[in-house]
Design a protein around this motif. Sequence first.
Motif, PDB file in Angstrom:
ATOM      1  N   LYS A 115      44.959  50.806  34.997  1.00 23.68           N
ATOM      2  CA  LYS A 115      43.684  50.268  34.509  1.00 23.68           C
ATOM      3  C   LYS A 115      43.137  51.000  33.287  1.00 23.68           C
ATOM      4  O   LYS A 115      42.435  50.380  32.458  1.00 23.68           O
ATOM      5  N   ASP A 116      43.423  52.276  33.138  1.00 22.18           N
ATOM      6  CA  ASP A 116      42.852  53.035  32.033  1.00 22.18           C
ATOM      7  C   ASP A 116      43.704  52.999  30.766  1.00 22.18           C
ATOM      8  O   ASP A 116      43.343  53.618  29.764  1.00 22.18           O
ATOM      9  N   HIS A 117      44.814  52.276  30.795  1.00 26.97           N
ATOM     10  CA  HIS A 117      45.752  52.312  29.671  1.00 26.97           C
ATOM     11  C   HIS A 117      45.837  50.992  28.909  1.00 26.97           C
ATOM     12  O   HIS A 117      46.589  50.899  27.933  1.00 26.97           O
ATOM     13  N   PHE A 118      45.087  49.988  29.353  1.00 21.30           N
ATOM     14  CA  PHE A 118      45.131  48.685  28.690  1.00 21.30           C
ATOM     15  C   PHE A 118      43.715  48.141  28.541  1.00 21.30           C
ATOM     16  O   PHE A 118      42.855  48.375  29.396  1.00 21.30           O
ATOM     17  N   SER A 119      43.500  47.406  27.450  1.00 22.36           N
ATOM     18  CA  SER A 119      42.160  46.878  27.169  1.00 22.36           C
ATOM     19  C   SER A 119      41.719  45.878  28.224  1.00 22.36           C
ATOM     20  O   SER A 119      40.557  45.821  28.615  1.00 22.36           O
ATOM     21  N   ASN A 129      47.748  35.679  54.644  1.00 17.31           N
ATOM     22  CA  ASN A 129      46.927  35.992  55.813  1.00 17.31           C
ATOM     23  C   ASN A 129      45.480  36.217  55.380  1.00 17.31           C
ATOM     24  O   ASN A 129      45.188  37.116  54.596  1.00 17.31           O
ATOM     25  N   TYR A 130      44.573  35.401  55.911  1.00 15.56           N
ATOM     26  CA  TYR A 130      43.179  35.443  55.465  1.00 15.56           C
ATOM     27  C   TYR A 130      42.520  36.793  55.744  1.00 15.56           C
ATOM     28  O   TYR A 130      41.820  37.349  54.877  1.00 15.56           O
ATOM     29  N   ASN A 131      42.698  37.339  56.934  1.00 16.13           N
ATOM     30  CA  ASN A 131      42.051  38.603  57.281  1.00 16.13           C
ATOM     31  C   ASN A 131      42.512  39.733  56.374  1.00 16.13           C
ATOM     32  O   ASN A 131      41.718  40.579  55.942  1.00 16.13           O
ATOM     33  N   ARG A 132      43.805  39.760  56.080  1.00 11.59           N
ATOM     34  CA  ARG A 132      44.325  40.778  55.179  1.00 11.59           C
ATOM     35  C   ARG A 132      43.742  40.589  53.777  1.00 11.59           C
ATOM     36  O   ARG A 132      43.428  41.552  53.071  1.00 11.59           O
ATOM     37  N   LEU A 133      43.625  39.334  53.374  1.00 10.61           N
ATOM     38  CA  LEU A 133      43.105  39.057  52.044  1.00 10.61           C
ATOM     39  C   LEU A 133      41.652  39.515  51.911  1.00 10.61           C
ATOM     40  O   LEU A 133      41.237  39.998  50.853  1.00 10.61           O
ATOM     41  N   GLN A 134      40.872  39.374  52.970  1.00 10.90           N
ATOM     42  CA  GLN A 134      39.492  39.842  52.948  1.00 10.90           C
ATOM     43  C   GLN A 134      39.431  41.352  52.741  1.00 10.90           C
ATOM     44  O   GLN A 134      38.604  41.861  51.972  1.00 10.90           O
ATOM     45  N   ASP A 135      40.296  42.092  53.439  1.00 10.68           N
ATOM     46  CA  ASP A 135      40.343  43.547  53.253  1.00 10.68           C
ATOM     47  C   ASP A 135      40.772  43.900  51.840  1.00 10.68           C
ATOM     48  O   ASP A 135      40.252  44.836  51.225  1.00 10.68           O
ATOM     49  N   LEU A 136      41.743  43.155  51.330  1.00  7.47           N
ATOM     50  CA  LEU A 136      42.211  43.384  49.964  1.00  7.47           C
ATOM     51  C   LEU A 136      41.082  43.173  48.967  1.00  7.47           C
ATOM     52  O   LEU A 136      40.901  43.957  48.031  1.00  7.47           O
ATOM     53  N   GLN A 137      40.331  42.096  49.165  1.00  4.46           N
ATOM     54  CA  GLN A 137      39.212  41.808  48.274  1.00  4.46           C
ATOM     55  C   GLN A 137      38.226  42.967  48.252  1.00  4.46           C
ATOM     56  O   GLN A 137      37.765  43.401  47.188  1.00  4.46           O
ATOM     57  N   THR A 138      37.897  43.490  49.429  1.00  2.89           N
ATOM     58  CA  THR A 138      36.963  44.617  49.504  1.00  2.89           C
ATOM     59  C   THR A 138      37.529  45.842  48.806  1.00  2.89           C
ATOM     60  O   THR A 138      36.846  46.513  48.035  1.00  2.89           O
ATOM     61  N   ARG A 139      38.800  46.120  49.078  1.00  5.63           N
ATOM     62  CA  ARG A 139      39.434  47.328  48.541  1.00  5.63           C
ATOM     63  C   ARG A 139      39.599  47.277  47.025  1.00  5.63           C
ATOM     64  O   ARG A 139      39.342  48.252  46.324  1.00  5.63           O
ATOM     65  N   LEU A 140      40.018  46.141  46.497  1.00  3.81           N
ATOM     66  CA  LEU A 140      40.324  46.045  45.070  1.00  3.81           C
ATOM     67  C   LEU A 140      39.136  45.586  44.238  1.00  3.81           C
ATOM     68  O   LEU A 140      38.831  46.167  43.201  1.00  3.81           O
ATOM     69  N   VAL A 141      38.496  44.518  44.671  1.00  2.00           N
ATOM     70  CA  VAL A 141      37.484  43.868  43.839  1.00  2.00           C
ATOM     71  C   VAL A 141      36.130  44.546  43.967  1.00  2.00           C
ATOM     72  O   VAL A 141      35.480  44.872  42.978  1.00  2.00           O
ATOM     73  N   GLU A 142      35.695  44.781  45.193  1.00  2.93           N
ATOM     74  CA  GLU A 142      34.334  45.247  45.403  1.00  2.93           C
ATOM     75  C   GLU A 142      34.187  46.759  45.232  1.00  2.93           C
ATOM     76  O   GLU A 142      33.111  47.250  44.929  1.00  2.93           O
ATOM     77  N   LYS A 143      35.299  47.511  45.407  1.00  6.12           N
ATOM     78  CA  LYS A 143      35.194  48.963  45.363  1.00  6.12           C
ATOM     79  C   LYS A 143      35.837  49.597  44.132  1.00  6.12           C
ATOM     80  O   LYS A 143      35.402  50.650  43.682  1.00  6.12           O
ATOM     81  N   ALA A 144      36.893  48.960  43.601  1.00 10.21           N
ATOM     82  CA  ALA A 144      37.713  49.684  42.633  1.00 10.21           C
ATOM     83  C   ALA A 144      37.803  49.076  41.248  1.00 10.21           C
ATOM     84  O   ALA A 144      38.308  49.717  40.342  1.00 10.21           O
ATOM     85  N   ALA A 145      37.361  47.839  41.054  1.00  7.32           N
ATOM     86  CA  ALA A 145      37.689  47.134  39.815  1.00  7.32           C
ATOM     87  C   ALA A 145      36.687  47.407  38.697  1.00  7.32           C
ATOM     88  O   ALA A 145      35.497  47.123  38.842  1.00  7.32           O
ATOM     89  N   GLU A 147      35.217  46.549  34.796  1.00  9.49           N
ATOM     90  CA  GLU A 147      34.890  45.248  34.215  1.00  9.49           C
ATOM     91  C   GLU A 147      36.044  44.616  33.455  1.00  9.49           C
ATOM     92  O   GLU A 147      36.132  43.392  33.358  1.00  9.49           O
ATOM     93  N   HIS A 148      36.936  45.430  32.919  1.00  9.14           N
ATOM     94  CA  HIS A 148      38.012  44.857  32.103  1.00  9.14           C
ATOM     95  C   HIS A 148      39.195  44.363  32.941  1.00  9.14           C
ATOM     96  O   HIS A 148      40.190  43.907  32.401  1.00  9.14           O
ATOM     97  N   VAL A 149      39.093  44.454  34.277  1.00  2.00           N
ATOM     98  CA  VAL A 149      40.137  43.941  35.172  1.00  2.00           C
ATOM     99  C   VAL A 149      39.644  42.635  35.790  1.00  2.00           C
ATOM    100  O   VAL A 149      38.583  42.586  36.413  1.00  2.00           O
ATOM    101  N   SER A 150      40.407  41.557  35.618  1.00  2.00           N
ATOM    102  CA  SER A 150      40.075  40.269  36.218  1.00  2.00           C
ATOM    103  C   SER A 150      41.062  39.963  37.333  1.00  2.00           C
ATOM    104  O   SER A 150      42.240  40.312  37.246  1.00  2.00           O
ATOM    105  N   PHE A 151      40.571  39.324  38.382  1.00  2.00           N
ATOM    106  CA  PHE A 151      41.395  39.016  39.548  1.00  2.00           C
ATOM    107  C   PHE A 151      41.516  37.513  39.758  1.00  2.00           C
ATOM    108  O   PHE A 151      40.568  36.763  39.557  1.00  2.00           O
TER     109      PHE A 151
END
Length: 329
Positions: A115-119, A129-145, A147-151
């Motif tokens: 993330k820190d090496h590209f614009s 799997n929906y339940n896994r996807l919900q955890d993924l969303q929390t881990r990647l989108v809500e906690k770690a992303a 502004e320059h990263v789009s999902f």
Amino acid sequence: MVYISVSGSSSSKVSSEESGVDFIGSGRADSDSVAMNGFDDSVADSKIWDIHDEGLDFYENHSTDITSTNLWVKKQFPRLVKHWQSSVDKGSTLHILAIGSGRGQKDAEILRQVKDHFSRVSYRVVEPNYNRLQDLQTRLVEKAAPEHVSFDIRLEKACTSSLMDKKFHLIHLLHVVAYIENAEEYLLQCYKQLQPNGVLLVQIDSDDENGLAFLDGVIKASNERSGGLMKGFLMTSQLENVLKKHSFNYEKFHYAGTADITECFRDDSSEGECLLHYLLLQENFNITELTKDTRKQILAHLRESSHVKMCGEKIVIQDEFDMFLIYKE
């Protein structure tokens, strides 16, 4: 902006206001209705997928797989970043496709490394799997992303042509190719969708000497096999034969991990039963028809196998994995 595409019937439990994301497509959010929690659509397999997912959760929580993989990512990705920087113009976007990402623990580390090496970074995630996807969303989108990263997060099977609508710098399948029918054809399609200097990253069980001895021993313990969940490549040699057949340029990395399987040997342990079933599903055993005698034979073999060790009071199984970096010329 983050988009989550949900496939299935119509009625979503999670609104864009609740999740902070926009859903595209139509879908039903409960876990027992979406893509049968896996890569196979068969209704008859839904119960087996439920068992698989419960066992996988227990396995991930009691093994070093995620930790070992993330250590590998930390070690190898700095040079991959340099590899991509040579072909991604300043200000351009790095495109990543993650297939079968589960709860996103490995993707979180990959994202940290790039993330820190590209614009801009475009991160498409596919998980059935929906339940896994919900955890993924929390881990990647809500906690770690940043502004320059789009999902672009999609609740669907890996084997869909809609995934291949653009070219990617990285496509990864971490412990996924075993589930994909016509795996060779699918890998060729993934390779075709790589950008120049793109990389296909594949993680797969190793067929080193200890691994083969363990597999052979379990097969001898029972002949109860299913045509089962694993329709693709189960072992390194199958994948490597395809890579050589098509003269692909690749690197291979071997590493080992462990998993605590003590619960499998405890009577009346529901977690141990799920874990044992998960381990057997990896070898396509027909667990729905597993007899008490067969179970006893398998546990006896596990205790005697050189693949299984005592670690204090714990019984641990050694997992051997191979990681392949396949380069687009």
